[in-house]
Design an enzyme around this catalytic site. Structure first.
Site, short mmCIF file in Angstrom:
data_model
loop_
_atom_site.label_atom_id
_atom_site.label_comp_id
_atom_site.label_asym_id
_atom_site.label_seq_id
_atom_site.Cartn_x
_atom_site.Cartn_y
_atom_site.Cartn_z
N ASP A 134 -2.66 -18.93 -8.84
CA ASP A 134 -2.68 -17.51 -8.48
C ASP A 134 -2.43 -16.70 -9.74
O ASP A 134 -1.83 -17.19 -10.71
CB ASP A 134 -1.63 -17.20 -7.43
CG ASP A 134 -1.96 -15.95 -6.62
OD1 ASP A 134 -2.41 -16.09 -5.48
OD2 ASP A 134 -1.78 -14.83 -7.16
N ASP A 172 -5.41 -16.16 -14.62
CA ASP A 172 -6.33 -15.09 -14.23
C ASP A 172 -7.72 -15.69 -14.11
O ASP A 172 -8.41 -15.91 -15.11
CB ASP A 172 -6.31 -13.97 -15.26
CG ASP A 172 -7.20 -12.80 -14.86
OD1 ASP A 172 -7.89 -12.90 -13.82
OD2 ASP A 172 -7.20 -11.78 -15.58
N TYR A 206 -16.28 -4.31 -1.25
CA TYR A 206 -15.73 -5.61 -0.84
C TYR A 206 -16.76 -6.46 -0.11
O TYR A 206 -16.92 -7.65 -0.38
CB TYR A 206 -14.50 -5.38 0.03
CG TYR A 206 -13.83 -6.63 0.54
CD1 TYR A 206 -13.14 -7.47 -0.33
CD2 TYR A 206 -13.85 -6.96 1.90
CE1 TYR A 206 -12.52 -8.62 0.13
CE2 TYR A 206 -13.23 -8.10 2.36
CZ TYR A 206 -12.56 -8.93 1.48
OH TYR A 206 -11.94 -10.07 1.94
N LYS A 224 -2.87 -5.27 6.16
CA LYS A 224 -3.88 -5.01 7.18
C LYS A 224 -3.21 -4.48 8.45
O LYS A 224 -1.99 -4.47 8.56
CB LYS A 224 -4.69 -6.27 7.45
CG LYS A 224 -5.49 -6.72 6.24
CD LYS A 224 -6.40 -7.90 6.55
CE LYS A 224 -7.22 -8.27 5.34
NZ LYS A 224 -8.13 -9.41 5.61
#
Length: 339
Positions: free
Chosen positions: A39, A59, A154, A197
């Site tokens: 990550d 990254d 997205y 969300k």
């Protein structure tokens, strides 16, 4: 999973995030002992960190980082992306599009390192917007992604990356699998900060109102927009089935329990034992008018269907977020200097 060797190295990208962290925990607990979690965030910011797994901070927008991440790999689960809820993706289209670098470089690195299988986490945002303009939406099936007109930013990145998986399979022989996730929710995920969300955001807002004594909740839009929400446990089962399958084309993975946002608030209020005044923010980001999942193909191909009722999944999610928020409040109190 018969096609994913328990003795082979599994790399999970985005492992510091919500779905990636749960997937790492699930695979580790079921006997997959060689797991590399990757990550971009420092490990102290990961939602779940497992002892015994290799944890790398890289990254993956950089090709060299992808080559390093996939060195010696057997199977890849790519869950890495710069994303969030509707408030984030409507305001950060370029950042969302840049995630194409992650999947592209990972595909190149997978071929370079002779990976056997590659899983890409796509999204229901790939589906054509003109099929999602009413709350009583017809459930979306795989073919509804074309003719293409996905969520701007997205959704376009996800659809393009699906095509990249297809062509890497055709041109380089890499076995790729794709799941189109529908609004996955659950514990150990973002619930504040702007990337959360709807299920987590509503839990947080109800908890804030309850803890503060306020009797009001802000709802984005008019509350009549509809969605279906997939609990994380169901998502993990479906993800592993898709990765292990012989189905090369993308598969929809979601719940078909359609609710309005107002009904979602009803569920959370019932869990919390409160009833709040609703203030509607009509100019807030709210996405498409309606979205639901047609699970016909995944049921036919893999005999998968969601088993968690929204009411049950939301109760687990609410309890976890409540404990996190209460814990934070207690820590803040402990650090308040005496007067």
């Amino acid at each position: 999973m018969k096609n994913v060797d328990k003795n082979g190295l599994i790399v999970i990208t985005g492992a510091g995030g919500f779905i990636g962290g749960h997937l790492a925990q699930d695979l580790w607990s079921t006997g997959y002992s060689k797991i590399r979690c990757v990550d971009v965030k420092p490990t102290e910011d990961w939602y779940q960190v497992l002892p015994g797994t290799e944890n790398l901070v890289l990254d993956l927008a950089n090709k060299s980082a992808c080559v390093e991440a996939l060195r010696g790999v057997h199977a890849v689960f790519n869950l890495a992306a710069d994303m969030g809820g509707m408030g984030f993706i409507e305001s950060n289209k370029a950042l969302c599009m840049l995630s194409v670098l992650i999947n592209t470089h990972l595909l190149v690195a997978a071929v370079h390192n002779n990976a056997d299988r590659f899983f890409f986490s796509s999204s229901a945002c790939v589906y054509a917007e003109d099929k999602q303009i009413t709350p009583d939406v017809i459930p979306l099936k795989e073919a509804d992604a074309y003719p293409a007109m996905p969520e701007d930013g997205y959704g376009w990145e996800k659809l393009f990356s699906e095509r990249m998986c297809r062509h890497f399979s055709e041109d380089f022989g890499l076995t790729t699998r794709v799941a189109r996730y529908h609004n996955v929710y659950g514990t150990h995920g973002t619930y504040d900060g702007g990337r959360e969300k709807a299920p987590a955001a509503i839990c947080r807002k109800v908890i804030e109102a309850k803890l503060s004594g306020a009797q009001e909740i802000e709802i984005w839009g008019d509350g009549d927009q509809t969605r279906s929400f997939t609990y994380i446990d169901d998502c993990l089962i479906g993800t592993k089935l898709i990765m292990d399958s012989d189905v090369a084309a993308p598969l929809t993975l979601g719940s078909d329990q359609l609710v309005t946002i107002n009904q979602l608030v009803d569920i959370v209020e019932a869990i919390a034992g409160v009833q709040l005044h609703r203030r509607y923010k009509l100019d807030a980001p709210k996405g498409v008018r309606g979205r639901n999942s047609d699970n016909t193909l995944i049921k036919q191909e893999l005999d998968w269907r969601p088993s968690t009722r929204l009411e049950d999944g939301m109760e687990k999610t609410y309890r976890w977020i409540h404990d996190q928020m209460v814990g934070r409040a207690e820590i803040r109190k402990a650090y308040v200097a005496p007067t």
